[in-house]
Design a protein around this motif. Structure first.
Motif, PDB file in Angstrom:
ATOM      1  N   LEU A 109       0.827  -1.210   0.000  1.00 16.77           N
ATOM      2  CA  LEU A 109       0.000   0.000   0.000  1.00 16.77           C
ATOM      3  C   LEU A 109       0.859   1.256   0.000  1.00 16.77           C
ATOM      4  N   SER A 110       1.965   1.225   0.707  1.00 20.87           N
ATOM      5  CA  SER A 110       2.890   2.367   0.691  1.00 20.87           C
ATOM      6  C   SER A 110       3.461   2.580  -0.703  1.00 20.87           C
ATOM      7  N   ALA A 111       3.750   1.486  -1.404  1.00 18.02           N
ATOM      8  CA  ALA A 111       4.265   1.593  -2.777  1.00 18.02           C
ATOM      9  C   ALA A 111       3.212   2.217  -3.689  1.00 18.02           C
ATOM     10  N   PHE A 112       1.962   1.800  -3.537  1.00 19.95           N
ATOM     11  CA  PHE A 112       0.896   2.389  -4.353  1.00 19.95           C
ATOM     12  C   PHE A 112       0.712   3.868  -4.026  1.00 19.95           C
ATOM     13  N   ALA A 142      -4.759   4.752  -1.445  1.00 22.02           N
ATOM     14  CA  ALA A 142      -3.806   3.826  -0.828  1.00 22.02           C
ATOM     15  C   ALA A 142      -3.528   4.224   0.624  1.00 22.02           C
ATOM     16  N   LYS A 143      -3.464   5.523   0.898  1.00 21.77           N
ATOM     17  CA  LYS A 143      -3.216   5.981   2.273  1.00 21.77           C
ATOM     18  C   LYS A 143      -4.380   5.597   3.192  1.00 21.77           C
ATOM     19  N   ARG A 149      -5.541  -0.659   7.432  1.00 21.48           N
ATOM     20  CA  ARG A 149      -4.671  -1.786   7.806  1.00 21.48           C
ATOM     21  C   ARG A 149      -3.994  -1.512   9.147  1.00 21.48           C
ATOM     22  N   MET A 150      -3.672  -0.252   9.420  1.00 21.68           N
ATOM     23  CA  MET A 150      -3.049   0.104  10.687  1.00 21.68           C
ATOM     24  C   MET A 150      -4.020  -0.079  11.852  1.00 21.68           C
TER      25      MET A 150
END
Length: 161
Positions: A109-112, A142-143, A149-150
């Protein structure tokens, strides 16, 4: 390899007090406006020329001040607070390891989000509304998924259901 999240945390001078305040849902939700406001500030060069630096600086100042402006929340049993607290766990994963399934998805997700930032930057460079909007949607989508997810990570790490 440098961790962009840790680098950002260091640049923002995020200490324990700032993180505690940033867990306030008002801080987290209002912070989501940063990327669209920064995009608008950069785009404003079309209308106000070199004066566009003023709104860019104001948005960057807001970005730094935001986690410090709100009080420590009385409760953290809401989605945004849990997301912020989970992000704190994510950033500390080298000291306190997190479950691999969370790490893998968070990295994707960070990559996206990073890809979205590149697309956004290109759109702002060439002043393309389509590329700019696509970059904003990809980066912010994505963020938000990362934040979700966090929340899950925090619940798993705290033994909550």
């Amino acid at each position: 390899m440098a961790d962009p999240g840790r680098l950002s945390e260091r640049l923002m001078l995020m200490d324990e007090a700032a993180w505690a305040r940033h867990a306030n849902p008002w801080s987290g939700w209002s912070r989501l406006a940063t990327l669209p406001l920064l995009s608008l500030a950069i785009w404003s060069r079309v209308w106000i020329g070199a004066w566009a630096w003023a709104p860019v600086v104001l948005v960057l100042l807001w970005t730094w001040l935001n986690p410090r402006l709100f009080p420590v929340p009385r409760r953290t049993d809401n989605w945004m607070s849990r997301g912020v607290l989970g992000e704190r766990l994510w950033l500390a994963r080298r000291k306190a390891p997190i479950p691999a399934h969370h790490a893998r998805v968070a990295m994707i997700l960070s990559a996206f989000s990073g890809l979205g930032a590149v697309v956004l930057g290109f759109g702002l460079w060439v002043l393309s509304p389509g590329w700019t909007a696509a970059g904003l949607v990809l980066a912010m989508g994505a963020k938000l998924w990362f934040l979700d997810r966090m929340v899950w990570l925090r619940q798993d790490m705290a033994g909550e259901t």
